[in-house]
Design a protein around this motif. Structure first.
Motif, mmCIF file in Angstrom:
data_model
loop_
_atom_site.group_PDB
_atom_site.id
_atom_site.type_symbol
_atom_site.label_atom_id
_atom_site.label_comp_id
_atom_site.label_asym_id
_atom_site.label_seq_id
_atom_site.Cartn_x
_atom_site.Cartn_y
_atom_site.Cartn_z
ATOM 1 N N ASN A 101 0.792 -1.233 0.000
ATOM 2 C CA ASN A 101 0.000 0.000 0.000
ATOM 3 C C ASN A 101 0.824 1.282 0.000
ATOM 4 O O ASN A 101 0.278 2.363 -0.217
ATOM 5 C CB ASN A 101 -0.901 0.025 1.254
ATOM 6 N N ILE A 102 2.101 1.184 0.275
ATOM 7 C CA ILE A 102 2.911 2.359 0.581
ATOM 8 C C ILE A 102 3.004 3.310 -0.613
ATOM 9 O O ILE A 102 3.152 2.884 -1.762
ATOM 10 C CB ILE A 102 4.305 1.915 1.071
ATOM 11 N N GLN A 103 2.872 4.611 -0.317
ATOM 12 C CA GLN A 103 2.933 5.663 -1.328
ATOM 13 C C GLN A 103 4.149 6.557 -1.067
ATOM 14 O O GLN A 103 4.791 6.471 -0.020
ATOM 15 C CB GLN A 103 1.651 6.504 -1.287
ATOM 16 N N ASP A 104 4.449 7.424 -2.026
ATOM 17 C CA ASP A 104 5.613 8.304 -1.889
ATOM 18 C C ASP A 104 5.505 9.192 -0.639
ATOM 19 O O ASP A 104 6.503 9.440 0.044
ATOM 20 C CB ASP A 104 5.765 9.186 -3.132
ATOM 21 N N THR A 105 4.295 9.658 -0.341
ATOM 22 C CA THR A 105 4.125 10.504 0.846
ATOM 23 C C THR A 105 4.420 9.719 2.124
ATOM 24 O O THR A 105 4.932 10.274 3.102
ATOM 25 C CB THR A 105 2.701 11.073 0.918
ATOM 26 N N ASP A 106 4.107 8.423 2.120
ATOM 27 C CA ASP A 106 4.392 7.578 3.280
ATOM 28 C C ASP A 106 5.899 7.380 3.440
ATOM 29 O O ASP A 106 6.418 7.372 4.562
ATOM 30 C CB ASP A 106 3.711 6.220 3.130
ATOM 31 N N LEU A 107 6.588 7.243 2.312
ATOM 32 C CA LEU A 107 8.039 7.115 2.358
ATOM 33 C C LEU A 107 8.670 8.355 2.968
ATOM 34 O O LEU A 107 9.606 8.267 3.772
ATOM 35 C CB LEU A 107 8.595 6.878 0.955
ATOM 36 N N LEU A 108 8.141 9.515 2.598
ATOM 37 C CA LEU A 108 8.659 10.768 3.148
ATOM 38 C C LEU A 108 8.404 10.839 4.656
ATOM 39 O O LEU A 108 9.268 11.298 5.415
ATOM 40 C CB LEU A 108 8.005 11.958 2.441
ATOM 41 N N GLU A 109 7.230 10.389 5.080
ATOM 42 C CA GLU A 109 6.907 10.442 6.501
ATOM 43 C C GLU A 109 7.790 9.483 7.304
ATOM 44 O O GLU A 109 8.299 9.842 8.372
ATOM 45 C CB GLU A 109 5.437 10.094 6.720
ATOM 46 N N LEU A 110 8.000 8.282 6.806
ATOM 47 C CA LEU A 110 8.857 7.322 7.498
ATOM 48 C C LEU A 110 10.297 7.824 7.561
ATOM 49 O O LEU A 110 10.981 7.672 8.581
ATOM 50 C CB LEU A 110 8.792 5.964 6.800
ATOM 51 N N THR A 111 10.748 8.433 6.467
ATOM 52 C CA THR A 111 12.104 9.005 6.444
ATOM 53 C C THR A 111 12.219 10.131 7.456
ATOM 54 O O THR A 111 13.229 10.244 8.172
ATOM 55 C CB THR A 111 12.445 9.518 5.038
ATOM 56 N N SER A 112 11.191 10.968 7.548
ATOM 57 C CA SER A 112 11.188 12.067 8.515
ATOM 58 C C SER A 112 11.229 11.538 9.950
ATOM 59 O O SER A 112 11.971 12.066 10.799
ATOM 60 C CB SER A 112 9.945 12.936 8.310
ATOM 61 N N LEU A 113 10.465 10.500 10.242
ATOM 62 C CA LEU A 113 10.464 9.911 11.582
ATOM 63 C C LEU A 113 11.836 9.330 11.922
ATOM 64 O O LEU A 113 12.304 9.444 13.058
ATOM 65 C CB LEU A 113 9.390 8.830 11.684
ATOM 66 N N HIS A 114 12.474 8.729 10.925
ATOM 67 C CA HIS A 114 13.811 8.178 11.161
ATOM 68 C C HIS A 114 14.806 9.306 11.457
ATOM 69 O O HIS A 114 15.672 9.165 12.346
ATOM 70 C CB HIS A 114 14.267 7.372 9.949
ATOM 71 N N LYS A 115 14.697 10.404 10.749
ATOM 72 C CA LYS A 115 15.575 11.548 11.008
ATOM 73 C C LYS A 115 15.338 12.120 12.405
ATOM 74 O O LYS A 115 16.280 12.539 13.087
ATOM 75 C CB LYS A 115 15.350 12.627 9.944
ATOM 76 N N GLN A 116 14.066 12.129 12.828
ATOM 77 C CA GLN A 116 13.759 12.590 14.187
ATOM 78 C C GLN A 116 14.414 11.672 15.218
ATOM 79 O O GLN A 116 14.891 12.136 16.260
ATOM 80 C CB GLN A 116 12.246 12.618 14.399
ATOM 81 N N TYR A 117 14.447 10.378 14.929
ATOM 82 C CA TYR A 117 15.112 9.427 15.824
ATOM 83 C C TYR A 117 16.600 9.748 15.903
ATOM 84 O O TYR A 117 17.187 9.774 16.994
ATOM 85 C CB TYR A 117 14.902 8.001 15.320
ATOM 86 N N VAL A 118 17.206 10.005 14.740
ATOM 87 C CA VAL A 118 18.640 10.329 14.695
ATOM 88 C C VAL A 118 18.921 11.594 15.503
ATOM 89 O O VAL A 118 19.889 11.651 16.281
ATOM 90 C CB VAL A 118 19.114 10.499 13.243
ATOM 91 N N ILE A 129 13.803 9.500 21.767
ATOM 92 C CA ILE A 129 14.198 8.284 21.054
ATOM 93 C C ILE A 129 13.077 7.254 21.105
ATOM 94 O O ILE A 129 12.674 6.687 20.088
ATOM 95 C CB ILE A 129 15.490 7.693 21.657
ATOM 96 N N ARG A 130 12.581 7.020 22.313
ATOM 97 C CA ARG A 130 11.536 6.007 22.472
ATOM 98 C C ARG A 130 10.247 6.432 21.776
ATOM 99 O O ARG A 130 9.554 5.601 21.177
ATOM 100 C CB ARG A 130 11.308 5.749 23.967
ATOM 101 N N THR A 131 9.933 7.726 21.843
ATOM 102 C CA THR A 131 8.705 8.216 21.214
ATOM 103 C C THR A 131 8.747 8.059 19.707
ATOM 104 O O THR A 131 7.788 7.584 19.083
ATOM 105 C CB THR A 131 8.469 9.694 21.584
ATOM 106 N N THR A 132 9.854 8.450 19.083
ATOM 107 C CA THR A 132 9.949 8.324 17.625
ATOM 108 C C THR A 132 10.029 6.866 17.198
ATOM 109 O O THR A 132 9.559 6.513 16.109
ATOM 110 C CB THR A 132 11.158 9.105 17.073
#
Length: 214
Positions: A101-118, A129-132
């Motif tokens: 089901n994944i769309q380009d906007t979802d990829l951007l959101e997952l990438t953003s969440l990963h950057k927030q973790y970093v 860390i735990r929240t993200t």
């Protein structure tokens, strides 16, 4: 078909916020929860907090003791093996569905969440860390478009000894980063078998570290 994040009601937002805060360790196992303190923290009235805690009690995130109050239930590592086995089945199922089901906007959101973790990792912001981490996992699960399975997963997370995820930190948090990076790279490459394999290994590694830590 659109599998974008569903619009949450105000009540659902309060439930989600409290649930994430519990998993992230902002409230400790065995801690008593005071409804007014939570309402003040979230900037809402006490009514949605009261209703949210009722919903979270049904999921197992809180326990109400008559004449004593509302507490985060204690959890032992001894009895969580079955929980991890169920998580392994249900969460990999959701991830596989998500890849359909994944769309380009979802990829951007997952990438953003990963950057927030970093960013949280670099700042040594362990609550961040735990929240993200929670947000990354559940955003991916939501994309599986299987709300009943997702609800079961929420219940299983309530039974997971999330307060033990800090054991071995900060090394553990760096390992989570590396595992998430591998998963995200394969998601971006639309490598469904690779994503599922890496995700399984991610959960297995978490279970192994839990049982190997004194």
């Amino acid at each position: 078909m659109d599998y974008s994040r569903p619009i949450l009601t105000k009540q659902d937002q309060v439930i989600e916020q409290i649930r994430e805060q519990i998993i992230a360790g902002e409230y400790k196992r065995g801690e008593r929860l005071r409804q007014q303190d939570i309402a003040d923290r979230l900037g809402v009235s006490i009514t949605p907090v009261r209703e949210a805690l009722k919903a979270l009690e049904m999921e197992g995130y809180v326990k109400v003791y008559p004449n004593k109050g509302i507490y985060i239930p204690e959890q032992s590592r001894i009895d969580v093996l079955e929980v991890y086995e169920l998580r392994l089945m249900l969460e990999t199922f959701l991830v596989e569905r998500a890849m359909d089901n994944i769309q380009d906007t979802d990829l951007l959101e997952l990438t953003s969440l990963h950057k927030q973790y970093v960013n949280a990792l670099e700042a040594r912001d362990y609550v961040g860390i735990r929240t993200t981490n929670v947000k990354f996992h559940f955003r991916l699960y939501e994309l599986g478009n299987s709300p009943q399975t997702l609800q079961f997963v929420r219940v299983l997370w309530a039974k997971t000894p999330f307060n033990f995820q800090d054991l071995g930190e900060p090394a553990r948090f760096h390992q989570i980063h590396d595992e998430h990076s591998e998963i995200l790279e394969k998601i971006l490459n639309h490598d469904t078998p690779g994503v599922i394999d890496s995700f399984r290994q991610h959960l297995i590694a978490g279970r192994r570290r839990l049982y190997e830590t004194p």
